[in-house]
Design an enzyme around this catalytic site. Structure first.
Site, PDB file in Angstrom:
ATOM      1  N   ASP A 102       0.856  -1.178   0.000  1.00 22.71           N
ATOM      2  CA  ASP A 102       0.000   0.000   0.000  1.00 22.71           C
ATOM      3  C   ASP A 102       0.898   1.235   0.000  1.00 22.71           C
ATOM      4  O   ASP A 102       1.864   1.295   0.761  1.00 22.71           O
ATOM      5  CB  ASP A 102      -0.801  -0.023   1.318  1.00 22.71           C
ATOM      6  CG  ASP A 102      -2.226   0.417   1.175  1.00 22.71           C
ATOM      7  OD1 ASP A 102      -2.425   1.537   0.689  1.00 22.71           O
ATOM      8  OD2 ASP A 102      -3.127  -0.335   1.574  1.00 22.71           O
ATOM      9  N   GLU A 272      -6.963   3.166  -5.442  1.00 23.13           N
ATOM     10  CA  GLU A 272      -8.226   3.264  -4.697  1.00 23.13           C
ATOM     11  C   GLU A 272      -8.944   4.504  -5.201  1.00 23.13           C
ATOM     12  O   GLU A 272      -8.543   5.627  -4.887  1.00 23.13           O
ATOM     13  CB  GLU A 272      -7.959   3.377  -3.187  1.00 23.13           C
ATOM     14  CG  GLU A 272      -9.268   3.319  -2.397  1.00 23.13           C
ATOM     15  CD  GLU A 272      -9.227   4.045  -1.062  1.00 23.13           C
ATOM     16  OE1 GLU A 272     -10.179   3.905  -0.287  1.00 23.13           O
ATOM     17  OE2 GLU A 272      -8.261   4.781  -0.806  1.00 23.13           O
ATOM     18  N   HIS A 334     -10.812  -3.218   4.304  1.00 18.66           N
ATOM     19  CA  HIS A 334     -10.716  -2.764   5.690  1.00 18.66           C
ATOM     20  C   HIS A 334     -11.575  -1.534   5.974  1.00 18.66           C
ATOM     21  O   HIS A 334     -11.622  -1.080   7.115  1.00 18.66           O
ATOM     22  CB  HIS A 334      -9.252  -2.471   6.008  1.00 18.66           C
ATOM     23  CG  HIS A 334      -8.705  -1.370   5.141  1.00 18.66           C
ATOM     24  ND1 HIS A 334      -8.548  -1.507   3.784  1.00 18.66           N
ATOM     25  CD2 HIS A 334      -8.331  -0.103   5.431  1.00 18.66           C
ATOM     26  CE1 HIS A 334      -8.091  -0.389   3.273  1.00 18.66           C
ATOM     27  NE2 HIS A 334      -7.949   0.488   4.248  1.00 18.66           N
ATOM     28  N   ASP A 335     -12.221  -0.982   4.939  1.00 21.25           N
ATOM     29  CA  ASP A 335     -13.048   0.216   5.138  1.00 21.25           C
ATOM     30  C   ASP A 335     -14.546  -0.078   5.111  1.00 21.25           C
ATOM     31  O   ASP A 335     -15.342   0.801   5.444  1.00 21.25           O
ATOM     32  CB  ASP A 335     -12.763   1.236   4.019  1.00 21.25           C
ATOM     33  CG  ASP A 335     -11.371   1.826   4.107  1.00 21.25           C
ATOM     34  OD1 ASP A 335     -10.851   1.955   5.235  1.00 21.25           O
ATOM     35  OD2 ASP A 335     -10.796   2.142   3.054  1.00 21.25           O
TER      36      ASP A 335
END
Ligand code: NOJ
Length: 539
Positions: A102, A272, A334-335
């Protein structure tokens, strides 16, 4: 037309590891990189994915759990160090797993040395590395921009008497990508990890890095259906047209692509990019295969689990993906709320089948393969800064520890240790160890689909064709490569549905979502129970 799919990021399956919650190896209640190494055999052999994406592991004050980076070229001691990272990379590669990391280019931590310098004085050479503006005459912020995590995105700095911009927390100041030195410094960060051997990057809020140079006010949003985020306070009261996604962003990803392509083999990038408007979203593929390899496609995360809605998402993706591009789909991260929490396990099984048989790269989120659900955590115990600031946005519920076994703490961290977030109550049955033994578990469904996918050129790289008509509340499609033809069919309704597949001739059932049917199908009609999904081979 069938596409060139010789590259791993088109044929492979990516698995997101959220390191804090994946596996603790040193008994501090927080997952770490050695923990990931300990689970590589599970990922490569037992589950059978092709690549891992590691959420941030960099030194960080953890104001936003690692998305506030203090040093882009190191590892936070809580997760290990560079030696452990190198070992992880090497051990993953030995098992044929690619490693994506990331990168957080839009903002640093306010404790990053660049920002510490930048805020030290107006004359500091790094002043322009961040976005500083004078107050309006009445002392208020320079414009009406709002932070995703609540409140104004401007923070007043007493020492230097100016505001700085932060699109997220005030502890996450935005870098100024219009400054050539910032660009070069960040490209060097990419090079640092590329030289170490990583296979690609997931780029955090990739479209945020370029804002309107005139810093105009965002217009008022008069249409609530145009909201970008969930029920998030004031953020959706504005249309966010000036605070991100300025067209100059494309030049940055064009240059980045040159860097990625200069390595042998070329490395991969996925951005993203939360943009609801499909055509704009697709611009991140570039004009001529010259920007990101993919913008993440989040549409399935929010689509109602109804045949018409799912069919529409796929139609849109197929329509806007450029001829050289490759689609991708995700069900969780994870969001976002967990898929088995949002839909229930039965539909989550259909979702797994859809994800793993569509045309496009699937990205799985750790724990979804066990059917982990959301864990509601009382507000006073929540850790996520967003959830603490804006009611209803908390992400702790979908970040709880991976459930590996029926032992204490689900095998995530030793008995007696308090994990950083609570383990879900259902861990005694919903866990890897128990599910491996249970032939019809969701984990075994994932394994079966993944194993089949590996052997099927039609699924990995074949064409996509909608099968139409189908019974009401149903959805089916055909994937084809050469002579191999595979059908995926779903009944997304409450009553048994009868598909007339006679035009395909003889069919063999490869896998059903219930894991309870296999072998030759009836020669003309195939009945699907409510909420069943089937993968069939045309013989
Ligand atoms: C997107 C990340 O996925 C999220 O976890 C983070 O809080 C924000 N970007 C800010 O970096």
């Amino acid at each position: 037309m069938e596409k060139d799919t010789s590259v791993w990021w088109k044929t492979g399956v990516i698995y997101q590891v959220y390191p804090r919650s994946f596996q603790d190896s040193d008994g501090d209640g927080i997952g770490d990189l050695q923990g990931v190494i300990n689970r590589l055999d599970y990922l490569s052999k037992t589950l059978g994915v092709d690549a891992i994406w590691l959420s941030p592991f960099y030194p960080s004050p953890q104001a936003d759990f690692g998305y506030d980076v203090m040093d882009y070229c190191n590892v936070d001691p809580v997760f290990g160090d560079l030696t452990v990272f190198d070992r992880l990379l090497c051990e993953a590669h030995q098992r044929g797993l690619k490693v994506i990391i990331d990168i957080v280019p839009n903002h640093t931590s306010d404790r990053h040395p660049w920002f510490v310098e930048s805020r030290s004085s107006r004359e500091n050479p790094k002043r322009d590395w961040y976005i500083w503006q004078d107050a309006k005459e009445d002392g208020t912020p320079p414009n009406n921009w709002l932070a995703v995590f609540g409140g104004s995105s401007w923070e007043w700095d007493e020492t230097t008497q100016q505001y700085y911009l932060h699109s997220f927390l005030k502890e996450q100041p935005d870098l100024n990508w219009r400054n050539a030195d910032v660009r070069e410094a960040m490209f060097n960060v990419y090079r640092f990890w590329l030289d170490r051997g990583v296979d690609g990057f997931r780029i955090d809020v990739a479209h945020y890095i370029m804002k309107d140079p005139e810093m105009r006010d965002n217009p008022i949003n008069r249409d609530p259906s145009k909201g970008e985020l969930k029920p998030t306070g004031d953020y959706d009261k504005l249309l966010h047209i000036y605070d991100k996604g300025h067209p100059d962003v494309h030049g940055v990803y064009h240059d980045l692509r040159d860097i990625l392509d200069s390595y042998s083999p070329p490395r991969y990038s996925v951005g993203e990019i939360h943009i609801a408007e499909w055509k704009e979203w697709a611009t991140y593929y570039g004009q001529n295969n010259d920007e990101l390899h993919m913008p993440f496609n989040f549409a399935l995360l929010v689509a109602p689990w109804k045949a018409a809605a799912i069919r529409k998402v796929i139609e849109n993706v197929e329509k806007v993906t450029p001829s050289w591009g490759w689609p991708n789909y995700v069900l969780g991260n994870h969001d976002e709320p967990r898929i088995a929490g949002r839909l229930g396990v039965e539909k989550a099984r259909q979702a797994a089948m859809l994800l793993l048989t569509l045309r496009g790269t699937p990205t799985l989120y750790n724990g979804d393969e066990f059917g982990q659900k959301n864990v509601e955590i009382p507000l006073e115990e929540q850790k996520d800064p967003w959830g603490k600031r804006v009611s209803g946005t908390g992400r702790d519920r979908n970040r709880t520890p991976n459930q590996w076994s029926p032992e204490a703490n689900a095998g995530f961290t030793p008995a007696g240790v308090t994990p950083w977030l609570p383990v879900a109550d259902d861990y005694r049955t919903v866990n890897m160890e128990c599910e491996l033994k249970e032939s019809r578990s969701i984990l075994n469904l994932y394994r079966k689909l993944l194993a089949f996918r590996k052997l099927s050129a039609a699924i990995k790289s074949g064409t996509y064709e909608l099968i139409d008509p189908t019974p009401a509340d149903c959805f089916a499609f055909l994937r084809q490569s050469g002579h191999e033809r595979i059908i995926t069919a779903f009944n997304m309704g409450e009553t048994t549905a009868r598909f007339d597949f006679h035009r395909f001739g003889r069919l063999e059932i490869i896998v059903s979502t219930g894991m309870d049917r296999a072998g030759l199908a009836d020669s003309r009609y195939v009945d699907l129970s409510p909420w069943e999904g089937l993968v069939l081979r045309v013989l």
